[in-house]
Every structure is written in C-alpha cells, then in structure tokens.
Enzyme design. Structure first.
Site, short mmCIF file in Angstrom:
data_model
loop_
_atom_site.label_atom_id
_atom_site.label_comp_id
_atom_site.label_asym_id
_atom_site.label_seq_id
_atom_site.Cartn_x
_atom_site.Cartn_y
_atom_site.Cartn_z
CG PHE A 149 -0.24 0.45 2.51
CD1 PHE A 149 -0.09 1.80 2.81
CD2 PHE A 149 0.31 -0.48 3.39
CE1 PHE A 149 0.57 2.21 3.97
CE2 PHE A 149 0.97 -0.08 4.53
CZ PHE A 149 1.11 1.27 4.83
CE LYS A 173 -2.94 -8.19 -4.55
NZ LYS A 173 -3.32 -7.19 -3.53
CD GLU A 176 -5.69 -5.83 0.01
OE1 GLU A 176 -4.66 -5.60 -0.64
OE2 GLU A 176 -5.78 -6.77 0.83
NE ARG A 177 -3.56 -2.28 3.65
CZ ARG A 177 -2.59 -2.44 4.54
NH1 ARG A 177 -2.58 -1.71 5.63
NH2 ARG A 177 -1.64 -3.32 4.34
CB SER A 226 4.61 -7.50 5.67
OG SER A 226 3.67 -8.46 5.26
CB CYS A 281 10.41 -0.70 3.03
SG CYS A 281 11.16 -0.11 1.53
CD GLU A 383 8.31 -3.00 8.48
OE1 GLU A 383 7.61 -4.00 8.24
OE2 GLU A 383 8.88 -2.35 7.59
P1 NAD Z 1 1.41 -6.63 3.03
O1 NAD Z 1 2.42 -7.72 3.09
O2 NAD Z 1 0.28 -6.67 3.99
O3 NAD Z 1 0.73 -6.61 1.57
C1 NAD Z 1 1.50 -6.59 0.39
C2 NAD Z 1 0.71 -7.23 -0.73
O4 NAD Z 1 0.45 -8.60 -0.39
C3 NAD Z 1 -0.64 -6.58 -0.98
O5 NAD Z 1 -0.85 -6.52 -2.37
C4 NAD Z 1 -1.61 -7.52 -0.30
O6 NAD Z 1 -2.88 -7.55 -0.93
C5 NAD Z 1 -0.94 -8.87 -0.41
N1 NAD Z 1 -1.25 -9.75 0.72
C6 NAD Z 1 -1.55 -9.37 1.99
N2 NAD Z 1 -1.75 -10.45 2.77
C7 NAD Z 1 -1.57 -11.53 1.98
C8 NAD Z 1 -1.63 -12.93 2.22
N3 NAD Z 1 -1.92 -13.42 3.42
N4 NAD Z 1 -1.37 -13.76 1.20
C9 NAD Z 1 -1.07 -13.27 -0.02
N5 NAD Z 1 -1.00 -11.95 -0.30
C10 NAD Z 1 -1.24 -11.09 0.68
O7 NAD Z 1 2.22 -5.26 3.11
P2 NAD Z 1 1.64 -3.79 3.20
O8 NAD Z 1 1.06 -3.58 4.55
O9 NAD Z 1 0.81 -3.47 2.00
O10 NAD Z 1 2.98 -2.94 3.06
C11 NAD Z 1 3.82 -2.63 4.15
C12 NAD Z 1 4.95 -3.61 4.25
O11 NAD Z 1 5.66 -3.64 3.02
C13 NAD Z 1 5.98 -3.21 5.30
O12 NAD Z 1 6.41 -4.37 5.96
C14 NAD Z 1 7.11 -2.61 4.48
O13 NAD Z 1 8.38 -2.65 5.09
C15 NAD Z 1 7.06 -3.46 3.28
N6 NAD Z 1 7.69 -2.81 2.14
C16 NAD Z 1 8.88 -3.28 1.74
C17 NAD Z 1 9.54 -2.67 0.69
C18 NAD Z 1 10.88 -3.18 0.24
O14 NAD Z 1 11.31 -2.75 -0.80
N7 NAD Z 1 11.54 -4.06 0.97
C19 NAD Z 1 8.97 -1.57 0.05
C20 NAD Z 1 7.72 -1.12 0.48
C21 NAD Z 1 7.09 -1.76 1.53
#
Ligand code: NAD
Length: 499
Positions: A149, A173, A176-177, A226, A281, A383
């Site tokens: 998101f 994909k 969704e937020r 994450s 991140c 985190e």
């Molecule tokens: P998230 O892991 O909740 O979601 C990321 C994506 O995965 C979304 O598209 C979501 O719909 C999907 N998703 C969520 N739960 C899922 C599941 N159980 N099974 C399959 N797919 C699923 O992350 P977020 O809250 O959207 O983003 C924040 C996180 O992303 C933080 O941990 C941040 O550090 C990390 N991040 C990392 C980087 C990097 O480059 N390392 C960059 C940006 C964000």
C-alpha cells in the site's frame, strides 16, 4: 452509491460483482470507494489476455517497446498532480511526498527506455575454430507483480516497465488499500500505445495472490510487502518452479558517531523517521547513538522539531506528515507505543493523543520518541511502520555494528560521521543491502538495484536496474560454427576444448 474500482484487462475496465473491500481516505476516516476483489474467473481473463498478447509482444523490437516508454514518461509527468492527489487521498501521505515517489518511479521508466542497450546480449567471436558464441536475454512470458500500500506509484513502476520492455506481458496486483493511483498509471501506459493485454491489473487480496501462485502460465512473481507474506510467496512460488523475488519488511538503523554534524544529522533523521508517517520500508526507525553525549544532544535537538511537526490531511498543502493508512495501522502503532512503555523504554514524546482539528476521525498518530530502548524490547525487534523513533545508546561503533548485524532485517542503514575510515569499515562489514553515508534514505537510483539482505529479501536478485533485467529475462547461450565450404573435419571423441 460509492465508486467501485475496476480491474484493467485487455485495456478495458472489468467490474467484478463478487467480493469487495472498502477503500478509505485515512485523513477523514471515511470510506471513499470500494474495490472489487478478483476471483479465479477474473484472473483467468487477465492470464488469457496476457498470454494472447505475448507472441507479438515478444517479437516487437526492443526499440519499439522503448518508444512506448518514452511516451509513458511524458504522460506521467503531465499528470503528476492528478496522480499525487489519488495517492494522497487513499494513502494519506502529503502531496509533495506523493509527487516525490512518482518522480522516483519515473526514473525506472527512464531506465526501461534503454531497452535496446540493456538487451544487447553478450558476444564472443572465435571461441573455437570457426565458432562464435553469444548469450541472448529472452523474456519469460507472462509474469506478475504484487505490491504494497505504501508506494502505489513507485513500487509498481519498479516492476512492469522493465518486465515489459524485456518482452514479457504483465499482471499487476496492487494493494487493495491504495488501488486508484496504480490503476490510473496503468491506464496511462495503455494510452502511450502499449498493445492490449501486455499490462493487466487485477485488484484483490490473498485469494487472487494464491491463484497467481498456482497459475502455471505465470512464470515469475515480483513481490514487495511485509516479511511474512514475502516468505510465503517465495516458498510457495519457488515450490511451483517459478522465479520469485520477494522484498519484505525492515528495521533501519542510523548510527550517529560523536564527530557527526549533529544539526544536519537531526534534519536528516526528521525526514527519514517521520516522512510518510514512518510508512516507508527505508524509514529510519532506530537511532544508534555512540556515547551518551551524542544521545543527549540528539534528544535536545530532536524534541522541539518533533513537537513542531506540521501534521494534517495529506491532501492539504505544506505539511510534514499525514495520517497512517488505516484504523488497524493506527491501532497497531498505538499498541507498540504501549508495549515500549511497559517494557521500560523512556517515552519522551507520545503521539497517541493527537487530534487534528477538522479531521477528528482520521487515522492520526503524532511524532513519537523513545530513548533508552534496548535490543530485548518488542519496539526494537519488530517493524512498527509508524512515526515512532527509538534511540538505542551504545559505547562504540563496533557495538553499533554488532547490533545491526544481529537484527533479523537488513534492508537499509546509514552512518553519520566525518570519519572516512569509520565510514569505510561500516560499508565493508555491515550486513545490510543498502547503506548510506550521511544519506538517511539510501534508496538506489534506477540504474543500480534495490534490495535488502537477511529477512528483508527472499530470492537472489534485487529489484529494478541491472538485477531487474536479469530477473525478467532468461539467458540462452548459443554456440555456432560455420565451416568453410569443402573443408572436412574428422570425428572427435574427446570432450571439445581449446587445449
Ligand atoms: P502486506 O504484506 O500486507 O501486503 C503486500 C501485498 O500482499 C498486498 O498486495 C496484499 O494484498 C498482499 N497480501 C496481503 N496479505 C496476503 C496474504 N496473506 N497472502 C497473499 N498476499 C497477501 O504489506 P503492506 O502492509 O501493504 O505494506 C507494508 C509492508 O511492506 C511493510 O512491511 C514494508 O516494510 C514493506 N515494504 C517493503 C519494501 C521493500 O522494498 N523491501 C517496500 C515497500 C514496503
């Protein structure tokens, strides 16, 4: 009736009627739209569209693919204000911050414009008598990206411009937020002349991610989000023979040595810790102060600046920080602050009671500062992803480095110093993928590659840049002999060599 955000398949909006999720404006706390969540049928349409587009796209000359990216870059720049507003409305970050992420995303489009150069391959003449050898870098087919998101413009742009100029077709994909800016940008690429079906956007949640993992037509997955989900997608994807790069969470430390320019350091820390409400991140969430004197001075200088943060609805002008993305994110951050207090950290500034006038229902948490944080505390280990900065006090650079190297995450880190020798040691021996020296957010430019170490990245190749080209192509090595007419060669039974 609330707006329903569609999918984008074969350059057409597809409105699904099944499950949906609420999309909020986090500054007001109100639902502003609903996003349709794709099921297996919607995903099948996207896979069919991408598969149908692939043969012609694969054979389109790289220079022609690149020309579309030049037009795309222009469209992104023309529509910067509209994109920034869409980002800010659903994410909450300030308009200036949203424009900043778009600019960093555009850098990746610029890199993709170099497709003919990037795909030139490698060639060796006369590797043996009359034999030439070369490597081609060929596309994989249909590939997919799953994005978080917090960067609805930049992170998708890390992925599909490069995947597409390398000759692949792409299914994205988004989170969704924050789906709207991502969708709008994908529409601009179609407007720039991309053939139908080469880029498709399916909105959704875990259900469609699992279907992407299962689909045999999808040859590679790029994920950013994450760590638990990154690990899940990496292990499930690779189990099915897919190429996977999965970037996860972070806990980024800034080491401050006694010789650092403290005023500049404090300004750098303010932006890196509280910019985007800490939802980056690469955000700095831990300051490792070397010596009590450094820690005390940092506290004195940080406190008035954190108190002075200008916080409000992200879409207003001239702010430092907006709200967190959701009520759940706010509650999680508030819970972490409570745990820090319970576990004995010294809470110097508490952002939990912040109320923003006119936006009382928004998901706000104010700038928060903890001192005397120790490695055993939950606020140190996990985190937080919010506007919470933790100060850890150590006695030496070696102790600071040992702390960072022992942490499970290894995304970014930085050191503030005027000592070149210390900086060099830090760069050499720190177990983190992206390192800054007097640079608080060392996000690599598009012609390098982005990625952490340890549990911040699962896979072998980093995102975008040269690693991105390798990720979205597979090497084919060709060895070719043309013998002069009428010359004859005897059968050779030993393994061929130049010896
Ligand atoms: P998230 O892991 O909740 O979601 C990321 C994506 O995965 C979304 O598209 C979501 O719909 C999907 N998703 C969520 N739960 C899922 C599941 N159980 N099974 C399959 N797919 C699923 O992350 P977020 O809250 O959207 O983003 C924040 C996180 O992303 C933080 O941990 C941040 O550090 C990390 N991040 C990392 C980087 C990097 O480059 N390392 C960059 C940006 C964000």
């Amino acid at each position: 009736m609330t707006k329903r955000i569609p999918h984008l398949i074969d350059d057409s909006h597809v409105v699904s009627t099944g499950r949906s999720a609420d999309v909020y404006n986090p500054s007001t706390g109100q639902v502003i739209a609903q996003v349709g969540l794709a099921d297996a049928d919607v995903l099948r349409q996207a896979i069919d569209a991408a598969s149908a587009a692939y043969p012609a796209w694969r054979n389109t000359p790289p220079a022609k693919r690149a020309q579309i990216m030049f037009r795309f870059k222009q469209l992104l720049e023309t529509h910067e204000a509209a994109i920034a507003r869409l980002i800010s409305e659903e994410h909450g970050k300030t308009l200036e911050d949203a424009a900043g992420e778009l600019k960093r995303g555009i850098e990746n489009v610029e890199y993709a414009c170099a497709a003919p150069e990037l795909l030139k391959g490698e060639y060796s003449r006369n590797v043996g008598p009359n034999i030439d050898a070369w490597s081609d870098f060929q596309p994989l087919g249909v590939v997919a990206g799953i994005t978080p998101f917090n960067f609805p413009a930049m992170v998708p742009l890390w992925m599909y411009p490069l995947a597409i100029v390398c000759g692949n077709c792409f299914i994205l994909k988004p989170s969704e937020r924050t789906p709207s800016a991502t969708l709008y940008i994908a529409e601009l690429l179609n407007e720039a002349g991309l053939p139908k079906g080469v880029l498709n956007v399916v909105q959704g949640d875990k259900q469609v991610v699992d279907a992407l993992i299962e689909a045999p037509q999808v040859k590679a997955l790029s994920f950013v989000g994450s760590t638990p989900i990154a690990e899940y997608i990496y292990s499930e994807g690779t189990k099915r023979g897919k190429r996977v790069q999965a970037l996860g969470g972070a806990k980024n430390h800034a080491v401050v040595l006694p010789d650092a320019d403290l005023d500049n350091t404090v300004n750098a820390l303010m932006g890196a810790a509280y910019g985007s409400c800490g939802e980056r991140c690469m955000a700095i969430s831990v300051v490792v102060a070397v010596g009590d004197q450094v820690a005390d001075s940092l506290v004195d200088k940080l406190l008035p600046k954190i108190r002075g943060l200008n916080i409000g609805a992200g879409t207003s002008v001239g702010l430092d920080m907006g709200p967190l993305v959701s009520a759940a994110a706010r509650d999680k951050v508030v819970g972490y602050i409570a745990s820090g207090v319970e576990q004995g950290a010294r809470l110097l500034l508490d952002g939990r009671d912040l109320k923003v006038r006119g936006n009382e229902a928004g998901f706000f948490v104010g700038g928060t500062l903890f001192d005397h944080v120790t490695p055993g505390m939950t606020i140190y280990q996990e985190e937080i992803f919010g506007p919470v900065l933790c100060i850890v006090r150590v006695a030496s650079l070696e102790e600071a480095m040992a702390l960072i190297n022992a942490h499970e995450y290894g995304n970014g880190t930085c050191i503030f110093t005027r000592d070149g020798e210390a900086a060099r040691l830090f760069c050499d021996e720190i177990e983190v993928g992206m390192v800054g020296v007097n640079v608080p957010l060392p996000v690599p430019v598009s012609y390098h590659s982005f990625g952490g170490w340890k549990r911040s990245l699962f896979g072998d190749l980093h995102a975008y840049g040269p690693d991105g080209v390798r990720f979205y192509t597979r090497r084919k090595s060709i060895t070719q002999r043309w013998v002069k007419r009428k010359s004859h060669e005897a059968a050779q039974f030993a393994f061929p060599s130049n010896g």
